[in-house]
Design an enzyme around this catalytic site. Structure first.
Site, PDB file in Angstrom:
ATOM      1  N   LYS A 120       3.323  38.264  54.355  1.00  0.00           N
ATOM      2  CA  LYS A 120       3.672  37.457  55.559  1.00  0.00           C
ATOM      3  C   LYS A 120       4.846  37.686  56.262  1.00  0.00           C
ATOM      4  O   LYS A 120       5.032  38.109  57.450  1.00  0.00           O
ATOM      5  CB  LYS A 120       3.721  35.731  55.730  1.00  0.00           C
ATOM      6  CG  LYS A 120       2.176  35.388  54.997  1.00  0.00           C
ATOM      7  CD  LYS A 120       2.148  33.978  54.835  1.00  0.00           C
ATOM      8  CE  LYS A 120       0.687  33.503  54.473  1.00  0.00           C
ATOM      9  NZ  LYS A 120       0.535  31.985  53.869  1.00  0.00           N
TER      10      LYS A 120
ATOM     11  N   GLN B 175       4.342  27.372  52.236  1.00  0.00           N
ATOM     12  CA  GLN B 175       3.306  27.816  51.569  1.00  0.00           C
ATOM     13  C   GLN B 175       2.699  26.932  50.628  1.00  0.00           C
ATOM     14  O   GLN B 175       3.315  26.269  49.737  1.00  0.00           O
ATOM     15  CB  GLN B 175       3.878  29.137  50.833  1.00  0.00           C
ATOM     16  CG  GLN B 175       2.775  29.928  49.973  1.00  0.00           C
ATOM     17  CD  GLN B 175       1.578  30.676  50.779  1.00  0.00           C
ATOM     18  OE1 GLN B 175       1.943  30.832  51.965  1.00  0.00           O
ATOM     19  NE2 GLN B 175       0.793  30.883  50.390  1.00  0.00           N
TER      20      GLN B 175
ATOM     21  N   ASP C 152       0.002  27.070  61.232  1.00  0.00           N
ATOM     22  CA  ASP C 152      -1.052  27.300  60.014  1.00  0.00           C
ATOM     23  C   ASP C 152      -2.040  26.578  60.430  1.00  0.00           C
ATOM     24  O   ASP C 152      -3.373  26.701  59.858  1.00  0.00           O
ATOM     25  CB  ASP C 152      -0.362  26.825  58.579  1.00  0.00           C
ATOM     26  CG  ASP C 152      -0.176  27.634  57.556  1.00  0.00           C
ATOM     27  OD1 ASP C 152      -0.930  28.665  57.584  1.00  0.00           O
ATOM     28  OD2 ASP C 152       0.629  27.455  56.791  1.00  0.00           O
TER      29      ASP C 152
HETATM   30  N1  GUN Z   1      -1.739  29.047  50.476  1.00  0.00           N
HETATM   31  C1  GUN Z   1      -3.097  29.928  50.562  1.00  0.00           C
HETATM   32  N2  GUN Z   1      -3.276  30.287  51.666  1.00  0.00           N
HETATM   33  C2  GUN Z   1      -2.460  29.703  52.609  1.00  0.00           C
HETATM   34  C3  GUN Z   1      -2.203  29.933  54.030  1.00  0.00           C
HETATM   35  O1  GUN Z   1      -2.912  30.079  54.743  1.00  0.00           O
HETATM   36  N3  GUN Z   1      -1.128  28.987  54.515  1.00  0.00           N
HETATM   37  C4  GUN Z   1      -0.059  28.143  53.481  1.00  0.00           C
HETATM   38  N4  GUN Z   1       0.689  27.551  54.167  1.00  0.00           N
HETATM   39  N5  GUN Z   1      -0.475  28.312  52.270  1.00  0.00           N
HETATM   40  C5  GUN Z   1      -1.441  28.750  51.579  1.00  0.00           C
END
Ligand code: GUN
Length: 292
Positions: free
Chosen positions: A53, A97, A120
């Site tokens: 990311k 995350q 998100d």
């Molecule tokens: N953990 C797995 N996928 C995601 C996501 O799309 N966003 C976040 N914040 N955590 C994750």
């Protein structure tokens, strides 16, 4: 004829290239979009996701700020970090995350993120805005994975209105919002889960099948209506350690469209995160730009 590929890698790359132009346009007005990424602990998979990311942000010209916290951070300590990012004018989006260590409440953590920075799309207000069709009114954000699935289907002009969409998995982050997004596009939606009886029979009636279970070979060729669009959201390891989805390879011979793993939904999730961050920056700019 084997299924047409729903190529998330190619679409994500194209969207991110286009987004880089938007980011430069915004930045030239003095507002480079900024994303805060919070990683608690050292879960190996989360580290890889976060690294991807952060790199994708840099490639698109988005400023990112990674805050690593030890896995014994207190909830108050984590909430304080989020509150600081909420108040930081240089930050447009905040991502914590998941998963979090068990002593931290994901609900309290996610609801502390300001809804205007909830890129998100996991906040209760974002979920409510999706339920009520209010995202386009500037309230909240679409969750990135199901949003990416919709864009992947649209890129291939898969018909949605009036079709039967079967979603397997009822998580708050994928299954439930996926069902709502398909419903908003006039699909007839069935949401299946671990207690669903006769799953194969239901899936066999799907014109669109989205599997978000997290178990390899959940969907096999005998469960698929010939010509159906099959989207694989699963990320699993097989016995040899190879990355596989929920959908068995044999489905390719029956489906009309199929998203691969890797290279399908995963890259789309990142592209949607970047789009949401730019949307957040645009909305904040619209609120702060003087009108006279
Ligand atoms: N953990 C797995 N996928 C995601 C996501 O799309 N966003 C976040 N914040 N955590 C994750």
């Amino acid at each position: 004829m084997p299924a047409r590929l729903l190529d998330g890698s190619a679409l994500s790359a194209a969207l991110r290239r286009a987004l880089a132009g938007d980011v430069e346009a915004l930045s030239s007005t003095g507002r480079r979009p900024g994303l805060a990424v919070v990683l608690v602990g050292d879960d190996p998979a989360s580290q890889v996701y976060v690294r991807n990311k952060v790199r994708a942000c840099a490639d698109a010209g988005i400023r990112s700020e990674l805050r690593r916290l030890p896995d014994d951070v207190t909830e108050a300590g984590l909430l304080d970090v989020i509150e600081r990012f909420n108040a930081d004018d240089g930050i447009d989006g905040i991502l914590v995350q998941m998963p979090l260590p068990p002593h931290l409440s994901p609900a309290r953590v996610l609801e502390t993120i300001g809804v205007d920075k909830d890129v998100d799309g996991f906040h209760l207000s974002s979920a409510g805005a999706l339920l009520h069709g209010r995202i386009e009114d500037g309230i909240g954000f679409l969750p990135c994975t199901p949003y990416g699935v919709m864009r992947l289907l649209d890129s291939a002009a898969v018909p949605i209105a009036g079709r039967h969409a079967v979603v397997i998995g009822r998580s708050n982050t994928v299954g439930k919002p996926m069902a709502l997004m398909l419903l908003a596009r006039d699909a007839t939606v069935t949401l299946c889960h671990s207690r669903t009886r006769d799953l194969p029979e239901i899936v066999r009636t799907g014109d669109i099948v989205v599997s978000a279970v997290g178990r390899a070979a959940t969907v096999t060729a005998d469960m698929i209506k010939p010509g159906a669009a099959v989207v694989d959201v699963g990320i699993n390891r097989d016995a040899a350690g190879k990355l596989v989805g929920d959908v068995d390879a044999t489905v390719r011979e029956v489906a009309g469209w199929l998203s691969p793993v890797p290279g399908g939904v995963g890259p789309m999730t990142i592209a949607m995160l970047l789009e949401n961050t730019v949307l957040a920056a645009r909305r904040r700019q619209a609120h702060t730009t003087p009108t006279t």
